[in-house]
Design a protein around this motif. Structure first.
Motif, PDB file in Angstrom:
ATOM      1  N   PHE A  60       0.764  -1.183  -0.054  1.00 29.54           N
ATOM      2  CA  PHE A  60      -0.180   0.079   0.037  1.00 29.54           C
ATOM      3  C   PHE A  60       0.938   1.286  -0.030  1.00 29.54           C
ATOM      4  O   PHE A  60       2.164   0.976   0.466  1.00 29.54           O
ATOM      5  CB  PHE A  60      -0.938   0.117   1.126  1.00 29.54           C
ATOM      6  CG  PHE A  60      -1.838  -1.090   1.164  1.00 29.54           C
ATOM      7  CD1 PHE A  60      -3.156  -0.890   0.308  1.00 29.54           C
ATOM      8  CD2 PHE A  60      -1.936  -2.287   2.002  1.00 29.54           C
ATOM      9  CE1 PHE A  60      -4.057  -2.105   0.304  1.00 29.54           C
ATOM     10  CE2 PHE A  60      -2.879  -3.264   2.009  1.00 29.54           C
ATOM     11  CZ  PHE A  60      -4.048  -3.030   1.054  1.00 29.54           C
ATOM     12  N   PRO A  61       0.244   2.365  -0.520  1.00 35.69           N
ATOM     13  CA  PRO A  61       1.039   3.557  -0.340  1.00 35.69           C
ATOM     14  C   PRO A  61       0.873   4.062   1.030  1.00 35.69           C
ATOM     15  O   PRO A  61       0.191   3.627   1.627  1.00 35.69           O
ATOM     16  CB  PRO A  61       0.209   4.414  -1.153  1.00 35.69           C
ATOM     17  CG  PRO A  61      -1.281   4.141  -1.265  1.00 35.69           C
ATOM     18  CD  PRO A  61      -0.920   2.594  -1.320  1.00 35.69           C
TER      19      PRO A  61
ATOM     20  N   ARG B 236      -7.706  -1.083   3.623  1.00 32.13           N
ATOM     21  CA  ARG B 236      -6.628  -2.143   3.469  1.00 32.13           C
ATOM     22  C   ARG B 236      -7.063  -3.830   3.419  1.00 32.13           C
ATOM     23  O   ARG B 236      -6.616  -4.561   2.871  1.00 32.13           O
ATOM     24  CB  ARG B 236      -5.509  -1.786   4.218  1.00 32.13           C
ATOM     25  CG  ARG B 236      -4.907  -0.353   3.866  1.00 32.13           C
ATOM     26  CD  ARG B 236      -3.941   0.026   4.842  1.00 32.13           C
ATOM     27  NE  ARG B 236      -2.834  -0.810   5.476  1.00 32.13           N
ATOM     28  CZ  ARG B 236      -1.592  -0.871   5.728  1.00 32.13           C
ATOM     29  NH1 ARG B 236      -1.190   0.286   5.607  1.00 32.13           N
ATOM     30  NH2 ARG B 236      -0.844  -1.603   5.971  1.00 32.13           N
ATOM     31  N   ALA B 237      -7.942  -3.896   4.525  1.00 27.31           N
ATOM     32  CA  ALA B 237      -8.498  -5.206   4.704  1.00 27.31           C
ATOM     33  C   ALA B 237      -9.205  -5.736   3.623  1.00 27.31           C
ATOM     34  O   ALA B 237      -9.091  -6.889   3.195  1.00 27.31           O
ATOM     35  CB  ALA B 237      -9.037  -5.130   5.962  1.00 27.31           C
ATOM     36  N   GLN B 238     -10.134  -4.847   2.968  1.00 29.12           N
ATOM     37  CA  GLN B 238     -11.176  -5.262   1.897  1.00 29.12           C
ATOM     38  C   GLN B 238      -9.991  -5.529   0.719  1.00 29.12           C
ATOM     39  O   GLN B 238     -10.486  -6.510   0.026  1.00 29.12           O
ATOM     40  CB  GLN B 238     -11.985  -4.005   1.609  1.00 29.12           C
ATOM     41  CG  GLN B 238     -13.044  -4.171   2.492  1.00 29.12           C
ATOM     42  CD  GLN B 238     -14.002  -3.014   1.745  1.00 29.12           C
ATOM     43  OE1 GLN B 238     -13.893  -1.786   2.225  1.00 29.12           O
ATOM     44  NE2 GLN B 238     -14.977  -3.370   0.837  1.00 29.12           N
ATOM     45  N   ILE B 239      -9.055  -4.621   0.535  1.00 29.10           N
ATOM     46  CA  ILE B 239      -8.182  -4.840  -0.836  1.00 29.10           C
ATOM     47  C   ILE B 239      -7.395  -6.021  -0.574  1.00 29.10           C
ATOM     48  O   ILE B 239      -7.303  -6.839  -1.414  1.00 29.10           O
ATOM     49  CB  ILE B 239      -7.413  -3.526  -1.043  1.00 29.10           C
ATOM     50  CG1 ILE B 239      -8.389  -2.506  -1.270  1.00 29.10           C
ATOM     51  CG2 ILE B 239      -6.209  -3.720  -2.040  1.00 29.10           C
ATOM     52  CD1 ILE B 239      -7.738  -1.236  -1.139  1.00 29.10           C
ATOM     53  N   ARG B 240      -6.916  -6.151   0.639  1.00 24.19           N
ATOM     54  CA  ARG B 240      -6.035  -7.553   0.797  1.00 24.19           C
ATOM     55  C   ARG B 240      -7.024  -8.819   0.478  1.00 24.19           C
ATOM     56  O   ARG B 240      -6.581  -9.597  -0.284  1.00 24.19           O
ATOM     57  CB  ARG B 240      -5.239  -7.575   2.178  1.00 24.19           C
ATOM     58  CG  ARG B 240      -4.377  -6.896   2.555  1.00 24.19           C
ATOM     59  CD  ARG B 240      -3.538  -7.429   3.558  1.00 24.19           C
ATOM     60  NE  ARG B 240      -4.409  -7.130   4.872  1.00 24.19           N
ATOM     61  CZ  ARG B 240      -4.512  -5.887   5.669  1.00 24.19           C
ATOM     62  NH1 ARG B 240      -3.550  -4.887   5.266  1.00 24.19           N
ATOM     63  NH2 ARG B 240      -4.959  -5.959   6.668  1.00 24.19           N
ATOM     64  N   THR B 241      -8.103  -8.834   1.163  1.00 22.59           N
ATOM     65  CA  THR B 241      -9.104  -9.847   0.827  1.00 22.59           C
ATOM     66  C   THR B 241      -9.694 -10.020  -0.852  1.00 22.59           C
ATOM     67  O   THR B 241      -9.411 -11.228  -1.339  1.00 22.59           O
ATOM     68  CB  THR B 241     -10.355  -9.655   1.727  1.00 22.59           C
ATOM     69  OG1 THR B 241     -10.029  -9.534   2.802  1.00 22.59           O
ATOM     70  CG2 THR B 241     -11.346 -10.668   1.184  1.00 22.59           C
TER      71      THR B 241
ATOM     72  N   PHE C 284      -4.842 -11.751  -0.395  1.00 16.51           N
ATOM     73  CA  PHE C 284      -3.577 -11.713   0.618  1.00 16.51           C
ATOM     74  C   PHE C 284      -4.161 -11.457   2.052  1.00 16.51           C
ATOM     75  O   PHE C 284      -5.564 -11.430   2.329  1.00 16.51           O
ATOM     76  CB  PHE C 284      -3.123 -10.330   0.180  1.00 16.51           C
ATOM     77  CG  PHE C 284      -2.055 -10.121  -0.841  1.00 16.51           C
ATOM     78  CD1 PHE C 284      -0.662 -10.032  -0.678  1.00 16.51           C
ATOM     79  CD2 PHE C 284      -2.384 -10.439  -2.229  1.00 16.51           C
ATOM     80  CE1 PHE C 284       0.105  -9.959  -1.730  1.00 16.51           C
ATOM     81  CE2 PHE C 284      -1.721 -10.484  -3.119  1.00 16.51           C
ATOM     82  CZ  PHE C 284      -0.408 -10.216  -3.363  1.00 16.51           C
ATOM     83  N   ARG C 285      -3.172 -11.724   2.915  1.00 16.91           N
ATOM     84  CA  ARG C 285      -3.510 -11.650   4.403  1.00 16.91           C
ATOM     85  C   ARG C 285      -2.537 -10.866   4.972  1.00 16.91           C
ATOM     86  O   ARG C 285      -1.489 -10.661   4.282  1.00 16.91           O
ATOM     87  CB  ARG C 285      -3.774 -12.992   4.795  1.00 16.91           C
ATOM     88  CG  ARG C 285      -2.562 -13.931   4.728  1.00 16.91           C
ATOM     89  CD  ARG C 285      -2.823 -15.401   5.460  1.00 16.91           C
ATOM     90  NE  ARG C 285      -1.706 -16.118   5.192  1.00 16.91           N
ATOM     91  CZ  ARG C 285      -0.532 -16.051   5.838  1.00 16.91           C
ATOM     92  NH1 ARG C 285      -0.434 -15.219   6.656  1.00 16.91           N
ATOM     93  NH2 ARG C 285       0.490 -16.890   5.528  1.00 16.91           N
TER      94      ARG C 285
END
Length: 139
Positions: free
Chosen positions: A48-49, A88-93, A97-98
């Motif tokens: 992430f930025p 960030r959690a939504q994007i990782r999912t 990613f985790r």
């Protein structure tokens, strides 16, 4: 991340798909733009930025145009708040990613000397290799 993007590169790498646009409803403009910028940055870089300066101005403008909002909306995005953490959690999912765990750190610690240290001890290169490892592990 590179700073200059041609119109063709912007179209390929910074265009939001219909599926990605569906992730954005019910958000205020600055959160929609912040989420979109995090999403595309993560897709390209695998992390992430850390600040608005990380996002190329021309890419931010392209995203804002797609969302029909001003690029200046990002000024109001809270880079240390709860919304960003949720984004960030939504994007990782979304990308499968985790979060990085202690166990992952131990695995990376075991992997580095076995696979990297014997041939390369330059810190900057090791950092890039470590980030690649994390991306490969979807962390």
């Amino acid at each position: 991340m590179k700073r200059n993007w041609s119109p063709d590169e912007l179209a390929v790498h910074w265009t939001l798909t219909d599926a990605e646009l569906h992730l954005l409803p019910d958000r205020v403009d600055h959160n929609r733009l912040g989420f979109a910028a995090h999403l595309k940055f993560f897709e390209l870089e695998g992390h992430f930025p850390t600040s608005p300066r990380d996002i190329p101005a021309v890419a931010l403008s392209a995203l804002a145009t797609q969302l029909h909002i001003s690029p200046t909306a990002l000024i109001h995005y809270d880079w240390s708040g709860r919304a960003r953490k949720n984004h960030r959690a939504q994007i990782r999912t979304w990308f499968g990613f985790r979060p990085f765990t202690r166990t992952d750190g131990q695995a990376l610690h075991a992997w580095l000397p076995r696979e990297v240290f014997p041939g390369d001890a330059h810190l900057q290169h090791l950092s890039a290799i470590g980030l690649d490892w994390c991306r490969d592990q979807h962390l």
